[in-house]
Design an enzyme around this catalytic site. Structure first.
Site, PDB file in Angstrom:
ATOM      1  N   HIS A 150       0.564  -1.364   0.033  1.00 44.98           N
ATOM      2  CA  HIS A 150       0.109   0.041  -0.472  1.00 44.98           C
ATOM      3  C   HIS A 150       1.043   1.032   0.424  1.00 44.98           C
ATOM      4  O   HIS A 150       0.022   2.089   0.324  1.00 44.98           O
ATOM      5  CB  HIS A 150      -0.894   0.003   1.405  1.00 44.98           C
ATOM      6  CG  HIS A 150      -1.553  -1.632   1.150  1.00 44.98           C
ATOM      7  ND1 HIS A 150      -2.745  -1.225   0.648  1.00 44.98           N
ATOM      8  CD2 HIS A 150      -1.575  -2.292   2.093  1.00 44.98           C
ATOM      9  CE1 HIS A 150      -3.075  -2.781   1.306  1.00 44.98           C
ATOM     10  NE2 HIS A 150      -2.906  -2.872   1.627  1.00 44.98           N
ATOM     11  N   SER A 179      14.939  21.742 -15.455  1.00 43.01           N
ATOM     12  CA  SER A 179      13.836  22.176 -15.782  1.00 43.01           C
ATOM     13  C   SER A 179      14.522  23.979 -16.586  1.00 43.01           C
ATOM     14  O   SER A 179      15.578  24.254 -16.153  1.00 43.01           O
ATOM     15  CB  SER A 179      13.530  23.028 -14.541  1.00 43.01           C
ATOM     16  OG  SER A 179      12.428  23.772 -14.583  1.00 43.01           O
ATOM     17  N   LYS A 210      16.362  21.972 -10.366  1.00 43.59           N
ATOM     18  CA  LYS A 210      15.236  20.481 -11.064  1.00 43.59           C
ATOM     19  C   LYS A 210      16.076  19.492 -11.533  1.00 43.59           C
ATOM     20  O   LYS A 210      16.895  20.368 -12.504  1.00 43.59           O
ATOM     21  CB  LYS A 210      14.045  21.072 -11.840  1.00 43.59           C
ATOM     22  CG  LYS A 210      13.111  21.838 -11.104  1.00 43.59           C
ATOM     23  CD  LYS A 210      12.734  20.608  -9.495  1.00 43.59           C
ATOM     24  CE  LYS A 210      11.965  19.850 -10.853  1.00 43.59           C
ATOM     25  NZ  LYS A 210      10.694  20.168 -11.205  1.00 43.59           N
ATOM     26  N   GLU A 228       9.574   8.621 -16.738  1.00 48.01           N
ATOM     27  CA  GLU A 228       8.265   9.637 -17.044  1.00 48.01           C
ATOM     28  C   GLU A 228       8.033   8.557 -18.319  1.00 48.01           C
ATOM     29  O   GLU A 228       6.707   8.844 -18.568  1.00 48.01           O
ATOM     30  CB  GLU A 228       8.395  10.872 -16.574  1.00 48.01           C
ATOM     31  CG  GLU A 228       8.291  11.038 -15.271  1.00 48.01           C
ATOM     32  CD  GLU A 228       8.422  12.826 -14.446  1.00 48.01           C
ATOM     33  OE1 GLU A 228       8.428  13.013 -15.744  1.00 48.01           O
ATOM     34  OE2 GLU A 228       8.947  13.221 -14.157  1.00 48.01           O
TER      35      GLU A 228
END
Length: 460
Positions: free
Chosen positions: A155, A276, A282, A289
């Site tokens: 979970h 970024s 970043k 992704e």
């Protein structure tokens, strides 16, 4: 003039030609088309259907076309209807009437079915090779991290202590199954449709066993209707690709989490991350992704194939031209994803101390605390309740089970003694889980050994 133009009184509308044409995507099968045509020509000559000299001229011409396409001297004609017509027209232009005899005893229906099976057979080997590279990398990384303790999750909550090696080998086993799925699909794919004609075979005395053997097939397709109208092999292969992408996507999801500041279990190499345009701090896991996103794309290819085939009567229908763009896209996407994921995994840095710190703070040794009492005769449910009370006490005091004073343990149950701290030591918890398939280094070494045996067998 189209090869099939004899029946028609006027030219097709240019928009129909553009709509009907498949050369822009089926040209990637040119080598398979050439190989199939050479095998067909040799079979025709061997059975006295065309003169031996014509077969030799055909094969020489096809080899010349192959050399010119490979070198770039010959370019695909964007106005050609498909790769089959392009090659046949080019052959006839080069060798004359002998080229017109090549299509004896075959149809484009069995020709395209042949090319597609041969092309996908090769691409399946390529994808399997990329999977084996990834499995090899996982086994190697697991060897390095047999004692790198981390939390195992259920979970997405910290649950029990495992090692990074154990976690990596879970994915190694998934990818081993993927290799097996590809092998199964390839075996069912490997039946030769050449000689099925448009749907009902041919009246010529062809030798289908000869062409099947020459092209490396197990046997000819058993039924001529099925041979030209079957696309199960595309669907099955795309299903296997979808499962590969699902596994990559799950792994990618974990890597995305692991390299966030909230986890910080790993750091991706700069070569496999991006920045970024506005936030200079970043470091984004774009590779993972994109894999996560491209998984949906391959699922879509599978749905395209299923939907394309679901209402088609036997035998060939033009709808089936849509099979190639879908399965080619799936092939390209899986290969690109695997060829990027493996070096990303190879170059990432594992932050062992952060993994261990997360394991220590998650009370993931609570089950071992309960087992400690159970081994001293306390019923498991009572031991479970006592341990839950101790966890609540730790949270209240800002402690962990390792730092909770013995007095608090003994206040909860007098059976606790100094050895509780040995029992709940994280590495001891991992080492104690020696059951087959578990996270103890000894058990994981066996898992690595089994995977390496799999790799060795696959290499034969």
């Amino acid at each position: 003039m189209k090869m099939w133009a004899g029946r028609f009184a006027k030219e097709a509308d240019s928009r129909v030609n553009d709509f009907n044409s498949s050369i822009r995507f089926d040209s990637r099968m040119y080598e398979q088309d050439l190989m199939g045509s050479m095998a067909h020509a040799r079979m025709l000559a061997a059975n006295g259907i065309i003169p031996e000299g014509d077969a030799e001229a055909i094969c020489d011409g096809l080899e010349g076309i192959h050399a010119d396409l490979k070198s770039g001297k010959l370019l695909f004609d964007p106005d050609a209807e498909d790769i089959h017509m392009f090659i046949e027209q080019e052959l006839t232009a080069r060798i004359g009437d002998a080229g017109k005899r090549l299509h004896t005893a075959r149809s484009r229906n069995d020709q395209v079915a042949l090319d597609l099976r041969m092309y996908l057979r090769e691409e399946t080997k390529s994808v399997s090779g990329l999977l084996l590279d990834l499995i090899r990398e996982l086994a190697g990384k697991a060897d390095e991290h047999l004692e790198t303790v981390m939390p195992g999750y259920t979970h997405l909550q910290r649950a029990q202590p495992i090692t990074l090696a154990h976690h990596l080998m879970a994915y190694a086993n998934m990818f081993c199954r993927d290799v097996e799925r590809l092998s199964d699909a390839a075996a069912r794919m490997n039946f030769c449709p050449l000689g099925n004609g448009a749907l009902a075979g041919t009246t010529y005395p062809i030798d289908r066993q000869m062409t099947a053997k020459a092209l490396g097939f197990t046997a000819p397709a058993a039924n001529s209707l099925d041979g030209v109208s079957d696309r199960d092999f595309c669907i099955e292969l795309c299903s296997a690709f979808s499962t590969i992408m699902m596994h990559l996507s799950r792994f990618s999801e974990e890597i995305i989490a692991w390299c966030s500041w909230e986890f910080k279990f790993i750091e991706l190499d700069d070569a496999f991350a991006t920045g970024s345009s506005i936030m200079p701090q970043k470091k984004n896991p774009d590779v993972t992704e994109l894999i996560r996103g491209k998984t949906g794309r391959v699922y879509g290819d599978l749905m395209t194939l299923f939907t394309m085939m679901k209402g088609l009567p036997l035998a060939y229908n033009k709808d089936m031209q849509e099979d190639k763009e879908a399965i080619f896209d799936a092939v390209d996407t899986v290969k690109l994803s695997l060829s990027t994921f493996t070096p990303m995994l190879r170059t990432m840095t594992v932050l062992k101390e952060n993994m261990r710190a997360a394991a220590a703070k998650g009370f993931i040794n609570a089950t071992d605390c309960a087992d400690y009492l159970t081994k001293k005769g306390v019923p498991f449910r009572d031991a479970y309740k006592t341990t839950g009370t101790l966890v609540a006490l730790c949270i209240e005091k800002g402690l962990t089970l390792e730092t909770l004073p013995l007095a608090d343990y003994q206040a909860a149950n007098g059976l606790f003694s100094e050895d509780i701290y040995e029992a709940i030591d994280l590495m001891a918890c991992v080492n104690g889980r020696t059951s087959e398939g578990g996270p103890a280094p000894r058990a994981v070494r066996k898992q690595i050994e089994l995977v390496r045996e799999f790799l060795a067998a696959a290499a034969k």
